[in-house]
Design an enzyme around this catalytic site. Structure first.
Site, PDB file in Angstrom:
ATOM      1  N   THR A 169     -57.383 -94.946  23.381  1.00  5.68           N
ATOM      2  CA  THR A 169     -56.050 -94.154  23.954  1.00  5.68           C
ATOM      3  C   THR A 169     -56.411 -92.931  23.605  1.00  5.68           C
ATOM      4  OG1 THR A 169     -55.314 -96.327  23.044  1.00  5.68           O
ATOM      5  CG2 THR A 169     -53.689 -94.534  23.206  1.00  5.68           C
ATOM      6  N   SER A 218     -47.184-102.897  22.306  1.00  4.88           N
ATOM      7  CA  SER A 218     -47.958-101.822  22.166  1.00  4.88           C
ATOM      8  C   SER A 218     -47.803-101.114  20.551  1.00  4.88           C
ATOM      9  CB  SER A 218     -47.676-100.585  23.119  1.00  4.88           C
ATOM     10  OG  SER A 218     -48.529 -99.352  22.660  1.00  4.88           O
ATOM     11  N   ASN A 239     -56.702 -98.917  26.665  1.00  2.50           N
ATOM     12  CA  ASN A 239     -56.740-100.126  25.537  1.00  2.50           C
ATOM     13  C   ASN A 239     -58.207 -99.681  24.809  1.00  2.50           C
ATOM     14  OD1 ASN A 239     -56.166-101.735  23.365  1.00  2.50           O
ATOM     15  ND2 ASN A 239     -56.609-103.612  24.565  1.00  2.50           N
ATOM     16  N   ARG A 253     -46.163 -98.868  30.716  1.00  2.06           N
ATOM     17  CA  ARG A 253     -47.066 -99.840  30.158  1.00  2.06           C
ATOM     18  C   ARG A 253     -47.414-100.774  31.208  1.00  2.06           C
ATOM     19  NH1 ARG A 253     -50.255-100.637  25.868  1.00  2.06           N
ATOM     20  NH2 ARG A 253     -49.931-102.366  24.729  1.00  2.06           N
ATOM     21  N   GLY A 265     -55.467 -95.054  18.294  1.00  2.65           N
ATOM     22  CA  GLY A 265     -56.052 -95.656  17.316  1.00  2.65           C
ATOM     23  C   GLY A 265     -55.554 -97.123  17.189  1.00  2.65           C
ATOM     24  N   THR A 270     -53.395 -95.026  27.550  1.00  2.00           N
ATOM     25  CA  THR A 270     -54.510 -95.814  27.404  1.00  2.00           C
ATOM     26  C   THR A 270     -55.231 -96.575  28.223  1.00  2.00           C
ATOM     27  OG1 THR A 270     -55.048 -97.313  25.560  1.00  2.00           O
ATOM     28  CG2 THR A 270     -53.097 -97.778  26.533  1.00  2.00           C
TER      29      THR A 270
HETATM   30  O1  DON Z   1     -51.096-100.008  22.909  1.00  2.00           O
HETATM   31  C1  DON Z   1     -51.688-100.228  21.972  1.00  2.00           C
HETATM   32  O2  DON Z   1     -51.371-100.443  20.972  1.00  2.00           O
HETATM   33  C2  DON Z   1     -53.173-100.229  22.068  1.00  2.00           C
HETATM   34  N1  DON Z   1     -53.563-100.622  23.409  1.00  2.00           N
HETATM   35  C3  DON Z   1     -53.804 -98.806  21.808  1.00  2.00           C
HETATM   36  C4  DON Z   1     -55.123 -98.976  22.092  1.00  2.00           C
HETATM   37  C5  DON Z   1     -55.621 -97.442  21.299  1.00  2.00           C
HETATM   38  O3  DON Z   1     -55.169 -96.889  20.661  1.00  2.00           O
HETATM   39  C6  DON Z   1     -57.214 -97.474  20.973  1.00  2.00           C
HETATM   40  N2  DON Z   1     -57.742 -96.260  20.638  1.00  2.00           N
HETATM   41  N3  DON Z   1     -58.374 -96.176  19.653  1.00  2.00           N
END
Ligand code: DON
Length: 580
Positions: free
Chosen positions: A388, A459, A408, A116, A480, A406
């Site tokens: 992501t 996250s 983000n 991360r 998502g 991701t």
């Molecule tokens: O880490 C996370 O929860 C978010 N940054 C994930 C972002 C994400 O899944 C975008 N996709 N649609």
């Protein structure tokens, strides 16, 4: 507030090259041209007996399959797929972001590798508040200040000790795709066009993503600067990214746009091996990602709240089962908002959150047939202190790897590192920039997820493996944002409890509740009569764009020593399955 998912819907099978479509229509068909980076099709389901790869892009899945066929294991393939995604799926695949890997190795080891992003050393709690104390989410979501210190490259090298092939070989397909280019899909063309003005706003150096004409399906995208970065990583390993020329280019880019990442931040970044979340559910063992992802804990809390109730008897997509799942999600997400954050910085009452007594207590005020209310049902009482991407891989030795990675948002901060050709994340927005101010996925947070130098932002990513009799049975995950744990939870329930096929488990419409806002969000094709029943119970139901892009592998063992693999790519995107 919730953003529409940025990836446009696609037809299930989409030939990329218009010419090949035309060729198919002529009476005297020329011999089919071999599939390559300029001519490929999307396959949603693949079956095999030795290995499988499913990811968000055909060329990335193929890169993984090439590595499996060469004798690489699932970890090697997962590394090659991530590197290829950084080239062919720039909206989410990345070098400038972060991710999580969960693996169940054939020798019984379970791995959870955390790469991360981290807040730069110069970050501070109130960095996104203006002088009047108002949250500037524009700055946490776009441009140079939105980026955390990237973790992906460190994660790949940290995973590599569990692989078999040399790293220089695993990065080969990505270098070739960046250097020689590849034909873009319809979805990629349209999202590049839609992001054009942001690219112009947040970049002062030329990037491969902007050109005079609009992008269209089948156009070749060449990324020479990115190829240069990949070659530096090939030659110097992790240092080829975190030190030397690449690091210098990142810091120069930061200086051009007022970002915070320094040479020291980059040099100090380390991936961390953590103890996976692991628990039993109805004769299966679930292995998933621990904090700083809330994903594994949300899945554990939800499944444990459900386990004593016969949800299969209520029926798939029945008002009763949808309500029960909604109420379970409401409670788990309330706990996420209140308690969860980076355990290296804050104390999170993890043991209590997943204890049977606590979870039973949480469900005491649930009334079947009557909507709960988030204004009344908050987090539990504990006195103790859209982009992501996911990939699933399984190999012939019985290793299984689940990775979610991701930037983000789609194309992250939309800042490309000048001269280095890769996008930087906008992951700082996953911190709680101010209590009560939702992030781009509508998630709220408290002190537990406040910004601090060197801290990892909370996250929702949930790379997960379900074991049956100790062997990998499902390898699952999805993008998502906050809907990630929902999609993983519902996919697992769809297979284990509702006995749906792999395709149905992935593609059937999903629904989502995240405590706040107090609404059930459903996909457009969610059955209307079900929505009506939920409204009659007192729920507010709203439609939203697609929920997730789930990549699922199911492994069955028909005879001792034999495997049957089914890999399914979500119909919601370019997702592509390979198996052999
Ligand atoms: O880490 C996370 O929860 C978010 N940054 C994930 C972002 C994400 O899944 C975008 N996709 N649609």
């Amino acid at each position: 507030m919730m953003r529409q998912h940025w990836i446009p819907r696609l037809k299930t099978v989409m030939p990329v090259f218009l010419l090949s479509l035309l060729a198919l229509q002529t009476a005297a068909q020329p011999a089919a041209r071999p599939e390559n980076a300029y001519n490929y099709t999307i396959r949603k389901k693949a079956e095999g007996s030795q290995g499988a790869v499913v990811s968000a892009h055909p060329l990335a899945s193929k890169a993984g399959m090439e590595i499996l066929r060469k004798g690489g294991n699932a970890v090697d393939a997962a590394i090659a797929v991530q590197l290829a995604l950084a080239v062919v799926y720039p909206g989410a695949g990345n070098l400038g972001g972060g991710g999580f890997l969960v693996a169940c190795m054939a020798d019984g080891r379970n791995l959870a590798i955390d790469y991360r992003e981290k807040a730069p050393a110069a970050a501070h709690r109130d960095m996104y508040l203006d002088s009047a104390g108002n949250a500037r989410t524009d700055l946490s979501q776009s441009g140079h200040l939105a980026s955390g210190v990237p973790g992906t490259v460190a994660g790949l090298f940290s995973s590599h000790k569990y692989g078999k092939l040399p790293f220089s070989e695993l990065i080969g397909p990505a270098i070739e795709l960046a250097e020689k280019g590849f034909a873009i899909t319809e979805a990629e063309a349209s999202s590049l066009n839609n992001t054009r003005s942001s690219f112009q706003k947040y970049n002062t150096r030329p990037t491969a993503f902007i050109r005079q004409a609009r992008w269209k399906q089948g156009d070749t995208l060449v990324q020479s600067e990115l190829a240069g970065t990949l070659k530096r990583i090939q030659a110097a390993g992790q240092k080829g990214f975190y030190e030397g020329e690449t690091a210098r280019l990142i810091v120069e880019e930061m200086k051009r746009g007022g970002g915070l990442i320094t040479l020291e931040d980059l040099k100090q970044y380390e991936a961390r091996e953590r103890t996976p979340v692991r628990f039993d559910y109805k004769g299966h063992t679930i292995v998933s990602m621990p904090l700083p992802s809330s994903g594994g804990l949300i899945i554990q809390q939800s499944l444990k709240m459900l386990e004593s109730r016969d949800i299969a008897k209520m029926g798939f997509h029945s008002p009763a089962s949808v309500q029960l799942i909604t109420e379970v999600e409401r409670r788990a997400y309330a706990d996420r908002a209140q308690f969860m954050g980076d355990v290296d910085f804050v104390k999170v009452p993890v043991k209590t959150l997943v204890s049977e007594r606590y979870l039973q207590e949480r469900m005491k005020d649930h009334v079947p047939g009557v909507a709960g209310k988030s204004s009344v049902i908050g987090a539990g009482n504990i006195s103790e202190s859209e982009e992501t991407t996911h990939l699933s891989v399984a190999d012939k030795w019985g290793n299984a790897v689940s990775v979610t990675t991701t930037l983000n948002g789609g194309y992250g901060s939309r800042t490309v590192v000048g001269g280095a050709g890769f996008l930087l994340n906008n992951e700082m927005d996953d911190f709680s920039v101010k209590p009560g101010v939702p992030n781009m996925y509508g998630a709220l947070g408290t002190e537990a997820n406040a910004i601090a130098p060197g801290k990892r932002m909370l996250s929702s990513m949930t790379p997960t493996i379900v074991l049956k009799q100790g062997k990998p049975f499902l390898v699952v995950g999805t993008p998502g944002g906050t809907t990630i744990p929902t999609s993983v939870l519902q996919t697992i329930l769809n297979v284990i409890d509702f006995k749906l096929s792999t395709e149905e488990a992935v593609n059937k419409p999903k629904f989502h509740h995240q405590w706040q806002p107090d609404v059930i969000m459903v996909e457009k094709n969610f059955p209307e009569e079900l929505t009506a029943s939920l409204r009659a119970m007192g729920y507010t139901v709203t439609q939203r764009g697609q929920i997730g892009r789930t990549e699922l592998i199911r492994i069955d063992y028909p005879k001792k020593g034999k495997m049957r693999l089914e890999a399914v790519g979500d119909f919601r995107g370019d997702d592509h399955a390979e198996a052999y």
